[in-house]
Design a protein around this motif. Structure first.
Motif, PDB file in Angstrom:
ATOM      1  N   HIS A 195       0.790  -1.189   0.118  1.00 56.78           N
ATOM      2  CA  HIS A 195       0.067   0.073   0.131  1.00 56.78           C
ATOM      3  C   HIS A 195       0.778   1.275  -0.138  1.00 56.78           C
ATOM      4  CE1 HIS A 195      -3.180  -2.828   0.842  1.00 56.78           C
ATOM      5  NE2 HIS A 195      -2.558  -3.183   1.867  1.00 56.78           N
ATOM      6  N   ASN A 196       1.961   1.238   0.734  1.00 52.70           N
ATOM      7  CA  ASN A 196       3.033   2.543   0.866  1.00 52.70           C
ATOM      8  C   ASN A 196       3.310   2.551  -0.631  1.00 52.70           C
ATOM      9  OD1 ASN A 196       4.827   4.085   2.613  1.00 52.70           O
ATOM     10  ND2 ASN A 196       6.046   3.269   1.075  1.00 52.70           N
ATOM     11  N   ASN A 197       3.787   1.727  -1.387  1.00 60.49           N
ATOM     12  CA  ASN A 197       4.334   1.873  -2.539  1.00 60.49           C
ATOM     13  C   ASN A 197       3.398   2.282  -3.693  1.00 60.49           C
ATOM     14  OD1 ASN A 197       6.729   1.089  -1.112  1.00 60.49           O
ATOM     15  ND2 ASN A 197       7.291  -0.532  -2.507  1.00 60.49           N
ATOM     16  N   ILE A 198       2.194   1.858  -3.456  1.00 61.44           N
ATOM     17  CA  ILE A 198       1.173   2.613  -4.511  1.00 61.44           C
ATOM     18  C   ILE A 198       1.265   4.108  -4.062  1.00 61.44           C
ATOM     19  CG2 ILE A 198      -1.420   2.709  -4.588  1.00 61.44           C
ATOM     20  CD1 ILE A 198      -1.337  -0.456  -3.951  1.00 61.44           C
TER      21      ILE A 198
ATOM     22  N   THR B 148      -4.590   8.432   0.989  1.00 60.40           N
ATOM     23  CA  THR B 148      -5.263   7.451   1.377  1.00 60.40           C
ATOM     24  C   THR B 148      -4.376   6.111   1.231  1.00 60.40           C
ATOM     25  OG1 THR B 148      -7.168   8.511   0.468  1.00 60.40           O
ATOM     26  CG2 THR B 148      -7.212   5.935   0.656  1.00 60.40           C
ATOM     27  N   ALA B 149      -3.516   6.043   0.339  1.00 58.41           N
ATOM     28  CA  ALA B 149      -2.870   4.806   0.346  1.00 58.41           C
ATOM     29  C   ALA B 149      -1.806   4.742   1.591  1.00 58.41           C
ATOM     30  CB  ALA B 149      -1.908   4.831  -1.017  1.00 58.41           C
ATOM     31  N   PHE B 150      -1.141   5.854   1.924  1.00 58.50           N
ATOM     32  CA  PHE B 150      -0.305   5.826   2.907  1.00 58.50           C
ATOM     33  C   PHE B 150      -0.818   5.727   4.172  1.00 58.50           C
ATOM     34  CE2 PHE B 150       2.501   9.097   0.128  1.00 58.50           C
ATOM     35  CZ  PHE B 150       3.111   8.162  -0.190  1.00 58.50           C
ATOM     36  N   GLU B 151      -2.158   6.216   4.294  1.00 54.15           N
ATOM     37  CA  GLU B 151      -2.883   6.006   5.736  1.00 54.15           C
ATOM     38  C   GLU B 151      -3.031   4.510   5.895  1.00 54.15           C
ATOM     39  OE1 GLU B 151      -5.266  10.321   6.153  1.00 54.15           O
ATOM     40  OE2 GLU B 151      -6.042   8.678   5.036  1.00 54.15           O
ATOM     41  N   LYS B 152      -3.537   3.827   4.506  1.00 56.82           N
ATOM     42  CA  LYS B 152      -3.737   2.550   4.569  1.00 56.82           C
ATOM     43  C   LYS B 152      -2.612   1.521   4.999  1.00 56.82           C
ATOM     44  CE  LYS B 152      -6.392  -1.451   2.127  1.00 56.82           C
ATOM     45  NZ  LYS B 152      -7.037  -1.491   0.806  1.00 56.82           N
ATOM     46  N   ALA B 153      -1.581   1.861   4.469  1.00 54.65           N
ATOM     47  CA  ALA B 153      -0.131   1.208   4.643  1.00 54.65           C
ATOM     48  C   ALA B 153       0.048   1.546   6.481  1.00 54.65           C
ATOM     49  CB  ALA B 153       1.068   1.972   3.989  1.00 54.65           C
ATOM     50  N   ASN B 154      -0.223   2.713   6.971  1.00 61.43           N
ATOM     51  CA  ASN B 154       0.158   2.726   8.183  1.00 61.43           C
ATOM     52  C   ASN B 154      -0.686   2.145   9.340  1.00 61.43           C
ATOM     53  OD1 ASN B 154       2.350   4.173   9.872  1.00 61.43           O
ATOM     54  ND2 ASN B 154       0.691   5.524  10.795  1.00 61.43           N
TER      55      ASN B 154
ATOM     56  N   ASN C  29       6.760   9.198   7.286  1.00 60.58           N
ATOM     57  CA  ASN C  29       7.605  10.110   6.386  1.00 60.58           C
ATOM     58  C   ASN C  29       6.572  10.719   5.122  1.00 60.58           C
ATOM     59  OD1 ASN C  29      10.138  11.402   5.324  1.00 60.58           O
ATOM     60  ND2 ASN C  29       9.386  10.191   3.744  1.00 60.58           N
ATOM     61  N   ASN C  30       5.890   9.639   4.580  1.00 59.75           N
ATOM     62  CA  ASN C  30       5.152  10.057   3.317  1.00 59.75           C
ATOM     63  C   ASN C  30       3.914  10.733   3.787  1.00 59.75           C
ATOM     64  OD1 ASN C  30       7.385   8.404   2.102  1.00 59.75           O
ATOM     65  ND2 ASN C  30       6.062   6.760   1.659  1.00 59.75           N
ATOM     66  N   LEU C  31       3.522  10.583   4.793  1.00 59.02           N
ATOM     67  CA  LEU C  31       2.155  11.339   5.202  1.00 59.02           C
ATOM     68  C   LEU C  31       2.845  12.819   5.594  1.00 59.02           C
ATOM     69  CD1 LEU C  31       0.239   8.818   7.349  1.00 59.02           C
ATOM     70  CD2 LEU C  31      -0.379   9.832   5.235  1.00 59.02           C
TER      71      LEU C  31
END
Length: 569
Positions: free
Chosen positions: A394-397, A412-418, A428-430
């Motif tokens: 999910h993070n890499n998406i 949304t993808a970063f939140e799902k990853a976390n 970091n990405n968020l």
């Protein structure tokens, strides 16, 4: 110090603009620091030093002054003659004096092309004697920190793909009680037949490389210790001979497995650990008898006495002798080999034709083999479909979507990853999303939890430090990499030479913003040639910089210069 006389009174300038009572305040000297004013960390700091000459203010007069920065009013100040009844800063009539005014005001865009002015009223006693006409005392505002490139960096979660891995192929040969001969029937057991087939495949498969064959012999716990120790070694040796003979057969013909140096042989004696494990899983022995056997093993050190005590258990011993001891009389075969995984081309082909057969590590690695963001996104979405509980998918998406400037989807993808697994990379990405959208406070809160995720974290902290006005910290955060933002931080940290050197070594050496930064460095070094040369190059690439330069207070002193005026007009 700037001597503007009464016309340039800093915070108290009246310069003949009072409607009446012009003799109440004399000409004054002022210093505005800095001039032009500068924006740092979202604020503009104003400091004005005003020198009153002897008999500079009437004893009974006072002035209420309101400084203006653009359209923004600063805090007012009242300057009071020594016999005036108003509250404020008192200036002695005979000796005069100096009044220092300071204020910090939040920056807004109308301050960029503006000036610091004063206005107000003059009183004597309780009567108003005149107005202070709005008077410019400094230029405003240098906003060079706003040139920061908010290219916050996101991190792709790394794969753990290893092309060559060490593998272990296992089999076993069992022996009769007290014997070390390998029976022909044992060589027909399925695990030994499979071992022979594997050895034949290894000989022909370039992706398999045999490293060693390790043989460990064991004996059951009954019998004499010394005899069992020798017996376990003999069983390992016999197994080695059998495997070497098999490797020489026509159906196997594995040359490596025929080499004596490729074998390791060891006798492990009585297999107490194996016995205990087998005993615990035995279903035809009561729990009480299991505990009794274990107690005998742990408390009786003499092997002969220990064996006799177990024999005395009668039916339990018979069960052990029939179902447990035979499994201990064995040689374990461990074939150690290297296996080479799919090539890059094979991975790319499989990712399109049969991706479901690949592991998450193989898919994540395959995504690193392409620069096509759409193909990366396809691979990461497939990895998320197949491995939804791995936060990296999910993070890499999100990382790809960020690079495609699809910020809402990336978030949304970063939140799902976390949410799948809290991790420093996604934090970091968020933070990058928050920083890019201008929410610096949220970015700093998120990035505090991203320590150790990668060098991108420090880079992002460097951007935030520039925005906070902490330029020395920013330079430190940017590290050894030569980037535009590092050069900007060095410039703001008053190291023009380092800034020019850094931007020249960066990817922005010949970009419009790189040239513009070097032009500012030239202005700060009072080098007109550097200013003109770099601005021309910046304008040639991006015409919008021409208007920027014409308004930029970094170039204030050159506005009337013919060469400068010619290129910005």
């Amino acid at each position: 110090m700037k001597n503007k006389g009464i016309k340039g009174l800093a915070l108290m300038a009246i310069a003949g603009v009072m409607t009446t009572g012009c003799d109440l305040i004399k000409e004054l000297d002022y210093t505005v620091t800095p001039d032009p004013l500068e924006m740092h960390g979202d604020s503009v700091r104003v400091k004005v030093s005003v020198k009153f000459p002897e008999k500079g203010i009437n004893k009974k007069a006072y002035a209420e002054i309101t400084p203006m920065l653009g359209e923004t009013s600063l805090k007012p100040i009242t300057v009071v003659g020594e016999k005036a009844t108003a509250n404020g800063t008192v200036v002695q009539y005979k000796s005069g004096g100096t009044v220092v005014y300071e204020d910090v005001v939040a920056y807004n865009s109308d301050m960029k092309v503006s000036s610091l002015d004063v206005t107000g009223k003059v009183f004597k006693g309780d009567k108003e004697k005149g107005d202070i006409e709005k008077t410019k005392i400094a230029d405003a505002t240098i906003v060079t920190p706003l040139l920061v490139n908010k290219d916050f960096r996101v991190i792709y979660a790394a794969d753990k793909f290893v092309r060559v891995t060490e593998q272990n192929y296992k089999a076993a040969i069992n022996f009769l009680k007290g014997r070390s001969e390998v029976r022909s029937g044992e060589l027909k057991d399925q695990d030994i037949l499979d071992l022979g087939a594997w050895l034949a495949e290894e000989q022909m498969n370039p992706k398999l490389k045999l490293k060693s064959i390790n043989l460990t012999g064991f004996a059951s716990i009954e019998g004499e210790v010394a005899k069992n120790s020798n017996l376990s070694t003999d069983r390992a040796t016999a197994a080695k001979a059998a495997i070497m003979k098999m490797a020489a057969g026509k159906k196997v013909a594995n040359e490596t497995a025929q080499t004596d140096a490729g074998y390791s042989v060891a006798g492990s004696g009585e297999d107490f650990d194996g016995f205990k494990a087998a005993l615990e899983t035995a279903t035809d022995i009561s729990d009480s008898d299991k505990q009794l056997v274990l107690r005998i093993l742990e408390t009786i050190k003499d092997p002969s006495q220990r064996e006799q005590e177990i024999r005395n258990l009668g039916k339990t011993f018979t069960t052990l002798d029939k179902n447990v001891f035979p499994k201990q009389r064995r040689t374990e075969i461990s074939v150690v080999y290297d296996k080479t995984g799919f090539s890059d081309e094979e991975l790319k082909a499989l990712s399109k034709s049969n991706i479901d057969t690949l592991t998450v590590e193989e898919i994540l690695f395959t995504a690193t083999l392409t620069d096509d963001l759409n193909e990366k996104l396809r691979l990461y979405k497939e990895s998320a479909r197949l491995f939804p509980n791995d936060y990296r998918t999910h993070n890499n998406i999100g990382a790809v979507l960020y690079m495609q400037n699809k910020m809402a989807e990336a978030k949304t993808a970063f939140e799902k990853a976390n949410n799948t697994e809290e991790n420093a990379i996604s934090l970091n990405n968020l933070a990058a999303i928050a920083g890019a959208s201008g929410d610096r406070s949220k970015a700093k809160a998120l990035i505090a939890g991203a320590t150790g995720a990668g060098k991108e974290v420090d880079y992002n902290k460097g951007i935030l430090a520039i925005q906070d006005g902490a330029y020395d910290t920013a330079v430190s955060n940017f590290g050894s990499e030569s980037t535009y933002n590092k050069a900007l931080a060095q410039l703001l940290n008053e190291n023009e030479a380092a800034a020019v050197s850094t931007v020249n070594a960066s990817a922005d050496n010949e970009t419009a913003r790189g040239y513009y930064l070097k032009a500012i460095a030239g202005a700060r070094k009072d080098n007109l040639g550097d200013i003109i040369d770099n601005l021309k190059k910046a304008f040639a690439q991006d015409g919008s910089y021409k208007k920027m330069a014409s308004e930029d207070r970094e170039f204030m002193k050159y506005l009337d210069n013919a060469s400068f005026a010619a290129i910005v007009k």
